[in-house]
Design a protein around this motif. Structure first.
Motif, PDB file in Angstrom:
ATOM      1  N   TRP A  84       0.916  -1.199   0.104  1.00  0.00           N
ATOM      2  CA  TRP A  84      -0.008   0.025  -0.088  1.00  0.00           C
ATOM      3  C   TRP A  84       0.907   1.192  -0.069  1.00  0.00           C
ATOM      4  CZ3 TRP A  84       0.397   3.847   3.654  1.00  0.00           C
ATOM      5  CH2 TRP A  84       0.857   3.332   5.092  1.00  0.00           C
ATOM      6  N   GLN A  85       2.000   1.098   0.639  1.00  0.00           N
ATOM      7  CA  GLN A  85       3.033   2.263   0.762  1.00  0.00           C
ATOM      8  C   GLN A  85       3.571   2.633  -0.723  1.00  0.00           C
ATOM      9  OE1 GLN A  85       5.354   0.765   4.077  1.00  0.00           O
ATOM     10  NE2 GLN A  85       4.878   2.664   5.071  1.00  0.00           N
ATOM     11  N   ALA A  86       3.996   1.682  -1.375  1.00  0.00           N
ATOM     12  CA  ALA A  86       4.364   1.623  -2.519  1.00  0.00           C
ATOM     13  C   ALA A  86       3.309   2.281  -3.605  1.00  0.00           C
ATOM     14  CB  ALA A  86       4.730   0.391  -3.283  1.00  0.00           C
ATOM     15  N   ALA A  87       2.170   1.913  -3.340  1.00  0.00           N
ATOM     16  CA  ALA A  87       0.816   2.290  -4.191  1.00  0.00           C
ATOM     17  C   ALA A  87       0.613   3.801  -3.982  1.00  0.00           C
ATOM     18  CB  ALA A  87      -0.365   1.605  -3.843  1.00  0.00           C
ATOM     19  N   VAL A  88       0.761   4.377  -2.610  1.00  0.00           N
ATOM     20  CA  VAL A  88       0.607   5.594  -2.236  1.00  0.00           C
ATOM     21  C   VAL A  88       1.762   6.463  -3.062  1.00  0.00           C
ATOM     22  CG1 VAL A  88       0.678   7.641  -0.509  1.00  0.00           C
ATOM     23  CG2 VAL A  88      -0.411   5.157  -0.066  1.00  0.00           C
ATOM     24  N   CYS A  89       2.764   6.132  -3.209  1.00  0.00           N
ATOM     25  CA  CYS A  89       3.879   6.846  -3.710  1.00  0.00           C
ATOM     26  C   CYS A  89       3.526   6.897  -5.294  1.00  0.00           C
ATOM     27  CB  CYS A  89       5.251   6.000  -3.632  1.00  0.00           C
ATOM     28  SG  CYS A  89       6.136   6.173  -2.007  1.00  0.00           S
ATOM     29  N   GLY A  90       3.044   5.876  -5.935  1.00  0.00           N
ATOM     30  CA  GLY A  90       2.519   5.611  -7.276  1.00  0.00           C
ATOM     31  C   GLY A  90       1.467   6.653  -7.569  1.00  0.00           C
ATOM     32  N   ALA A  91       0.593   6.780  -6.780  1.00  0.00           N
ATOM     33  CA  ALA A  91      -0.623   7.577  -6.670  1.00  0.00           C
ATOM     34  C   ALA A  91      -0.159   9.056  -6.768  1.00  0.00           C
ATOM     35  CB  ALA A  91      -1.526   7.433  -5.731  1.00  0.00           C
ATOM     36  N   PHE A  92       0.784   9.608  -5.911  1.00  0.00           N
ATOM     37  CA  PHE A  92       1.426  10.717  -5.833  1.00  0.00           C
ATOM     38  C   PHE A  92       2.059  11.294  -7.258  1.00  0.00           C
ATOM     39  CE2 PHE A  92       4.010  14.151  -4.615  1.00  0.00           C
ATOM     40  CZ  PHE A  92       3.298  14.977  -4.243  1.00  0.00           C
ATOM     41  N   ALA A  93       2.926  10.359  -7.624  1.00  0.00           N
ATOM     42  CA  ALA A  93       3.748  10.370  -8.641  1.00  0.00           C
ATOM     43  C   ALA A  93       2.737  10.705 -10.012  1.00  0.00           C
ATOM     44  CB  ALA A  93       4.711   9.188  -8.706  1.00  0.00           C
ATOM     45  N   GLY A  94       1.873   9.788 -10.094  1.00  0.00           N
ATOM     46  CA  GLY A  94       0.833   9.686 -10.998  1.00  0.00           C
ATOM     47  C   GLY A  94       0.268  11.168 -11.339  1.00  0.00           C
ATOM     48  N   ALA A  95      -0.364  11.476 -10.077  1.00  0.00           N
ATOM     49  CA  ALA A  95      -1.114  12.810 -10.182  1.00  0.00           C
ATOM     50  C   ALA A  95      -0.374  14.053 -10.588  1.00  0.00           C
ATOM     51  CB  ALA A  95      -1.619  13.114  -8.601  1.00  0.00           C
TER      52      ALA A  95
END
Length: 269
Positions: free
Chosen positions: A182-193
């Motif tokens: 989930w932490q990797a995913a949070v980073c991904g979401a932020f980078a994506g935004a």
């Protein structure tokens, strides 16, 4: 942490389908906001799942193609030789992501053309649009906007992937152990935004090119010209049309996608 081709393929494909189908309405709204005729004429909130068959067909192979290329390139470049040094990791990720996009776009573009046309004229239906496109312009018509799609995806990847890898490294270093899914995913979401917002004008150009009438100047795919045209008629708001659904789609999508990708990968390994 090396992933076999099959694992990458399944994990990427499953994750991609999850996202594309769950968040499809956001994508429809984005396409209509960006279309020449404007949101309400393009269908407003009606037929919000128009074009979904095209997305469903293209989703798995598109995501799988990206991840197989991304993972293979990353292993090949990182394994030995010039780019193996840790400080060159971002370069490896950028190259891998760009190559991944170029390959994935071979699948993405035709499904995207049909999907966007269905979204902008919901009464027509996916199959009829596919036939009409082939009748009018042949296979070339299905690849209209290939250049603009690649040119949208590469800057996007150049921002998203290095930023994602950097945030993951930073966070795991701060907490002293590797990140949870989930932490990797949070980073991904932020980078994506961040990446999504910055590349919105290119996305607008791509939408306009794919939706343009055959034979029109827009259809020829001259990106600077299309952007200038949007800027002239709608100003800055026109260039960033659909940025809110786009950022939402990509950050929530990035969260689900990267989370699901890690999850499926750990399950398969």
């Amino acid at each position: 942490q090396n992933v076999s081709g099959f694992t990458a393929c399944c994990a990427g494909g499953c994750a991609g389908m999850c996202v594309d189908l769950t968040l499809f309405p956001l994508d429809t709204i984005k396409t209509r906001l960006q279309s020449q005729q404007g949101f309400y004429k393009a269908g407003g909130f009606r037929g919000i799942y128009a074009g979904v068959p095209s997305a469903a067909v293209g989703s798995f192979p598109n995501a799988a193609a990206f991840f197989v290329t991304y993972d293979c390139t990353k292993s090949l470049l990182g394994a030995g030789g010039v780019l193996a040094a840790p400080h060159l990791a971002p370069v490896t990720h950028m190259l891998a992501a760009s190559l991944g996009e170029i390959v994935a776009c071979l699948i993405r573009v035709p499904t995207e053309v049909v999907k966007q046309r269905a979204q902008a004229s919901p009464s027509s239906g996916t199959y009829r649009i596919l036939l009409a496109t082939l009748r009018e312009e042949g296979i070339r018509g299905l690849y209209r906007g290939y250049r603009s799609t690649v040119l949208r995806e590469i800057p996007f990847s150049l921002v998203q992937f290095p930023l994602w890898e950097y945030l993951k490294t930073l966070w795991s270093w701060r907490q002293g152990h590797t990140l949870y899914s989930w932490q990797a995913a949070v980073c991904g979401a932020f980078a994506g935004a961040v990446a999504a917002f910055v590349t919105t004008p290119l996305d607008v150009a791509k939408t306009r090119i794919m939706l343009a009438k055959a034979g029109s100047t827009t259809a020829s795919g001259n990106i600077p010209l299309v952007l200038y045209d949007v800027w002239r008629s709608r100003g800055l708001t026109g260039l960033f049309a659909g940025s809110i659904p786009r950022v939402t789609f990509i950050s929530v999508g990035g969260f689900i996608f990267l989370g699901a990708y890690e999850k499926v990968r750990h399950t398969l390994l």
